[in-house]
Design an enzyme around this catalytic site. Structure first.
Site, PDB file in Angstrom:
ATOM      1  N   ASN A   1       0.835  -1.186   0.000  1.00  0.00           N
ATOM      2  CA  ASN A   1       0.000   0.000   0.000  1.00  0.00           C
ATOM      3  C   ASN A   1       0.878   1.247   0.000  1.00  0.00           C
ATOM      4  OD1 ASN A   1      -2.609   1.504   0.552  1.00  0.00           O
ATOM      5  ND2 ASN A   1      -1.439   2.071   2.382  1.00  0.00           N
ATOM      6  N   GLU A   2       0.786   2.058  -1.052  1.00  0.00           N
ATOM      7  CA  GLU A   2       1.391   3.390  -1.129  1.00  0.00           C
ATOM      8  C   GLU A   2       2.883   3.404  -0.818  1.00  0.00           C
ATOM      9  OE1 GLU A   2      -1.024   6.179   1.061  1.00  0.00           O
ATOM     10  OE2 GLU A   2      -2.767   5.816  -0.228  1.00  0.00           O
TER      11      GLU A   2
ATOM     12  N   TRP B   1      -0.117   5.645  -4.399  1.00  0.00           N
ATOM     13  CA  TRP B   1      -0.794   6.656  -3.579  1.00  0.00           C
ATOM     14  C   TRP B   1      -1.443   7.749  -4.418  1.00  0.00           C
ATOM     15  CZ3 TRP B   1       2.612  10.462  -4.928  1.00  0.00           C
ATOM     16  CH2 TRP B   1       2.452  11.744  -4.380  1.00  0.00           C
TER      17      TRP B   1
ATOM     18  N   TYR C   1      -7.274  11.359  -3.600  1.00  0.00           N
ATOM     19  CA  TYR C   1      -7.999  12.185  -2.644  1.00  0.00           C
ATOM     20  C   TYR C   1      -7.784  13.647  -3.002  1.00  0.00           C
ATOM     21  CZ  TYR C   1      -8.088   7.944   0.222  1.00  0.00           C
ATOM     22  OH  TYR C   1      -8.272   6.662   0.674  1.00  0.00           O
TER      23      TYR C   1
ATOM     24  N   GLU D   1      -8.646   3.458  -3.833  1.00  0.00           N
ATOM     25  CA  GLU D   1      -9.008   4.245  -2.647  1.00  0.00           C
ATOM     26  C   GLU D   1      -9.511   5.603  -3.101  1.00  0.00           C
ATOM     27  OE1 GLU D   1      -6.264   4.882   0.524  1.00  0.00           O
ATOM     28  OE2 GLU D   1      -5.611   2.771   0.614  1.00  0.00           O
TER      29      GLU D   1
ATOM     30  N   TRP E   1     -12.988   4.129   0.454  1.00  0.00           N
ATOM     31  CA  TRP E   1     -12.180   4.111   1.691  1.00  0.00           C
ATOM     32  C   TRP E   1     -12.994   4.729   2.820  1.00  0.00           C
ATOM     33  CZ3 TRP E   1      -7.668   1.967   3.135  1.00  0.00           C
ATOM     34  CH2 TRP E   1      -7.101   2.408   4.338  1.00  0.00           C
TER      35      TRP E   1
END
Length: 388
Positions: free
Chosen positions: A180-181, A244, A283, A319, A348
């Site tokens: 993850n990321e 990410w 995001y 996400e 998420w």
């Protein structure tokens, strides 16, 4: 032809498990093109859910509830973290050498319990092994696996491959997400002669937010070797690694795809050590008083089509949230992913924590799942609800 032959094989041989597969830019269950509509239910207690007899009745009941919620709201997939920073798994001694999946020998059976619940509910599980978004006290264990060839190989032989071999034929296993990321722990000042290892394009991106520790080549070698280890244990396994931000997962927009086959092979030398599909996170970030998506986000402005990224594999938006959605609702986000060329979308996350400013409540994510419930448009996203 490949999809047709797989469908015939699934129908004609009772011993063959019909598993999620990829053809071109899309996922398939048998001959049916499918869209991965789902959620992150990343943890109950981060880093301590599985192995060492930790999957108690409470944790199992929570994961069961998450899976049933996904199914009842029309979703089909879920992403769950496993090792995190190696707090409790795998079993690593004081010298950083992996001895096995975990000390008690329950990690594999714990993961199988999750898969069994998921199969009953027609939900696919994607296990995310490690986490680059945070550096914790036990990170020294993960550091060995990332940066030391011998320690990495021991992890592959003693923990990773036993997991993959034991779980690979399970109908509910969707695939493996290696890290993850990784951009959280990447060095961004590197000006390498080879574009694969040059991270100067990340200088103003916010990468390195968890402590810039490893070069791009360190992390790419790690991905290459683990992906190769998975393929050696299960040639049909599907593999990804969640970026990410799309900035490091595309050669468009003046960026560099650090995850492409050529770069991973160049970094680690293993021909099989490549990803099966891409997955990225997005995001909206702070911009003066507002939060906006950057221009490379799938949800920037009116939204990007998957083809804008110039990728030769399926892309899952793995996400995102309405809370950090720049005005996009969860329903709009899931809908955009379905109709604009993406292969899946995972909100998420189900376990909302007050310390996390990015995550939605389960109710908000469920509204997005419900928006796609029952869709079967083969010319766009594909079938959402299918039987394993």
């Amino acid at each position: 032809m490949k999809v047709f032959l797989l469908a015939v094989l699934c129908l004609s041989a009772h011993t063959v498990v019909c598993r999620l597969s990829i053809s071109g830019d899309h996922f398939y269950e048998g001959s049916t093109r499918v869209f991965l509509s789902g959620v992150n239910a990343a943890w109950v207690y981060l880093g301590t859910d599985f192995g060492n007899n930790q999957l108690d009745s409470y944790r199992l009941s929570k994961y069961t509830d998450y899976i049933k919620q996904v199914q009842s709201n029309g979703g089909n997939s879920i992403r769950i973290f496993v090792h995190d920073n190696c707090e409790t798994t795998p079993d690593i001694d004081s010298n950083g050498i992996t001895q096995g999946p975990d000390k008690s020998g329950t990690l594999i059976s714990d993961l199988k319990k999750i898969l069994d619940v998921a199969e009953t509910n027609n939900v696919l599980v994607f296990f995310a092994l490690f986490n680059g978004a945070q550096k914790k006290t036990d990170h020294w264990k993960l550091q060995g696996i990332i940066a030391d060839d011998n320690k990495r190989q021991k992890y592959i032989e003693m923990a990773l491959q036993p997991m993959v071999k034991a779980l690979g034929n399970h109908k509910a296993l969707g695939g493996w997400d290696i890290m993850n990321e990784m951009e959280g722990i990447i060095k961004v000042e590197a000006h390498a002669g080879d574009s694969c290892f040059d991270t100067s394009f990340l200088l103003k991106s916010g990468a390195g937010f968890a402590g810039a520790t490893y070069s791009a080549q360190d992390l790419q070698r790690f991905l290459n070797h683990l992906a190769n280890g998975i393929k050696q244990a299960d040639s049909a396994a599907l593999i990804t690694s969640g970026s990410w931000n799309p900035i490091s997962n595309t050669d468009m927009f003046g960026s560099q795809n650090l995850y492409n086959d050529s770069c991973l092979r160049k970094a680690g030398g293993k021909q099989q050590g490549v990803l099966s599909f891409y997955s990225t996170h997005t995001y909206a970030k702070a911009d003066t008083c507002q939060c906006h998506y950057d221009n490379i986000s799938p949800f920037h402005g009116a939204g990007h089509h998957k083809s804008d990224y110039g990728l030769d594999k399926p892309l899952v938006i793995a996400e995102f949230s309405e809370k950090k959605g720049d005005g996009w609702t969860a329903s709009q986000q899931f809908n955009h992913a379905y109709y604009y060329g993406y292969a899946g979308a995972w909100g998420w996350q189900y376990k909302q924590e007050s310390s996390d400013a990015d995550e939605d409540t389960a109710a908000v994510i469920n509204a997005g799942l419900q928006f796609l419930k029952g869709k079967t448009d083969a010319s766009n996203g594909g079938t959402v609800n299918f039987h394993l």
